[in-house]
Design a protein around this motif. Sequence first.
Motif, short mmCIF file in Angstrom:
data_model
loop_
_atom_site.label_atom_id
_atom_site.label_comp_id
_atom_site.label_asym_id
_atom_site.label_seq_id
_atom_site.Cartn_x
_atom_site.Cartn_y
_atom_site.Cartn_z
N GLU A 15 0.74 -1.21 0.04
CA GLU A 15 -0.05 -0.11 0.10
C GLU A 15 1.06 1.24 0.25
OE1 GLU A 15 -2.41 0.16 3.34
OE2 GLU A 15 -3.28 -1.80 2.95
N HIS A 44 -9.68 -1.62 4.94
CA HIS A 44 -8.95 -2.19 6.00
C HIS A 44 -8.19 -0.85 6.69
CE1 HIS A 44 -8.91 -5.79 3.49
NE2 HIS A 44 -8.73 -6.27 4.66
N ASN A 47 -5.23 0.84 5.49
CA ASN A 47 -5.29 2.05 4.22
C ASN A 47 -5.14 3.47 4.84
OD1 ASN A 47 -7.73 0.45 2.14
ND2 ASN A 47 -5.77 -0.29 2.81
N MET A 89 -8.33 4.71 -2.17
CA MET A 89 -8.15 3.62 -1.81
C MET A 89 -9.31 2.63 -1.84
SD MET A 89 -4.98 4.01 0.71
CE MET A 89 -4.25 2.56 0.53
N THR A 91 -10.92 -1.55 -1.68
CA THR A 91 -10.91 -3.01 -1.50
C THR A 91 -11.90 -3.77 -2.46
OG1 THR A 91 -10.09 -2.99 0.65
CG2 THR A 91 -10.67 -5.00 -0.04
N ASP A 120 -6.75 -2.14 -3.08
CA ASP A 120 -6.19 -2.79 -1.97
C ASP A 120 -6.33 -4.53 -2.48
OD1 ASP A 120 -6.09 -4.69 0.31
OD2 ASP A 120 -6.34 -3.18 1.46
N CYS A 141 -2.17 -1.91 -7.45
CA CYS A 141 -2.70 -2.46 -6.61
C CYS A 141 -1.33 -3.25 -6.15
CB CYS A 141 -3.90 -3.35 -7.18
SG CYS A 141 -3.25 -4.87 -8.10
#
Length: 397
Positions: A15, A44, A47, A89, A91, A120, A141
């Motif tokens: 990340e 998450h 992040n 960001m 997921t 993510d 990613c």
Amino acid sequence: MTPAVCNPTPGAQGEYAGLLVIKAYHESRGDHHRNVILIPISAHGTNPASAAMCGFKIVIVACDDKGNIDVADMRSKAEQYKDSLAGLMVTYPSTHGVFEETINEICQLIHDNGGQVYMDGANMNAQVGLTSPGNIGADVCHLNLHKTFAIPHGGGGPGMGPICVKSQLAPFLPSHPVHATGGATPIHAVSAAPYGSASILLISYAYIKMLGNVGLKKSTEYAILNANYMKARLEKEYKILYTGTNGTCAHEFIVDLRPFKAFGIEAEDVAKRLMDFGFHAPTLSFPVAGTLMIEPTESEDKAELDRFCDALLFIRKEIEEVIQGQSDAKDNILKHAPHTQWVITADEWTRPYSRQAAAFPLDWVKANKFWPTVSRVNNTAGDRHLVCTCEPMESYM
């Protein structure tokens, strides 16, 4: 996307590397003022931590009642910060265990307002062979090799988080002072080793080669199938927090235990009781407090999935006994779990349930009993006392 660069080690470092690449991209275009990263509230925890480490300003985006990103709020924030937007960001599938059905629209919103999309890769095991970060519109990613590609997860082994980027970001991939890696105008190294934990790459490589295209896709399909099978068994007795529009989940799902809190039963009680059945509890109170997030992956057979479901369904009966007043709200089998061998074999037994019920709740537990070595501990106290409170060494002399 371009081939991955394996400089990052854990996913969180992936990340960090990916965000630094985005930052370098904007700065190369003279956009030094682009410093805002949008992050959904379902993300998450690493992040926002990674974004903060890179010096970005974090703006949180809301989720709707079904656990999906609130597109209206995303649009509003993207347009509000369009002059300073660095990226998003996200997921995918979401940490709530659903495929974001508006993911393409969301990524396009970010691009339309001058930002880049960081995806993510923690949930890539629900994507491989079916879709890809590039297909949904992501620009960079990381891949959790320690989750999707056969490397032990968490305490079982080292993490590995190589990043993949689209062509516009390729020039900024991380360099290394000793061994040539990265792009034409790279950012600095993010790991001491040029290829991170390189020895574990061989395991992932072998895993991919042995499975091939067909096997990798099948692994993804089994991960999603297993999760939906378990959800179907458990939703009769437990509330499943989020599902897609067709009532299914992705590769994981969230069991909501908050309704039992009114009767004195906490999610932690269920997690500890699972140890008496020989199971380490799944993710506790993340991404939603008071829940269990179950992610079976593709690696367990149906018999093992059924054993886990049987354990949770049996625990649900024990919860019901508390609800109905058949068991005391404070002095019950859930509150005392887990039960160690020392506790079960003690000369004195004063609890209002039998030793048999405590240690061998189901017949199959007898054939393969795993004994917890420690009874209930105060997790909250441990979390809040980060500095050792032991007496100084002089006191032992």
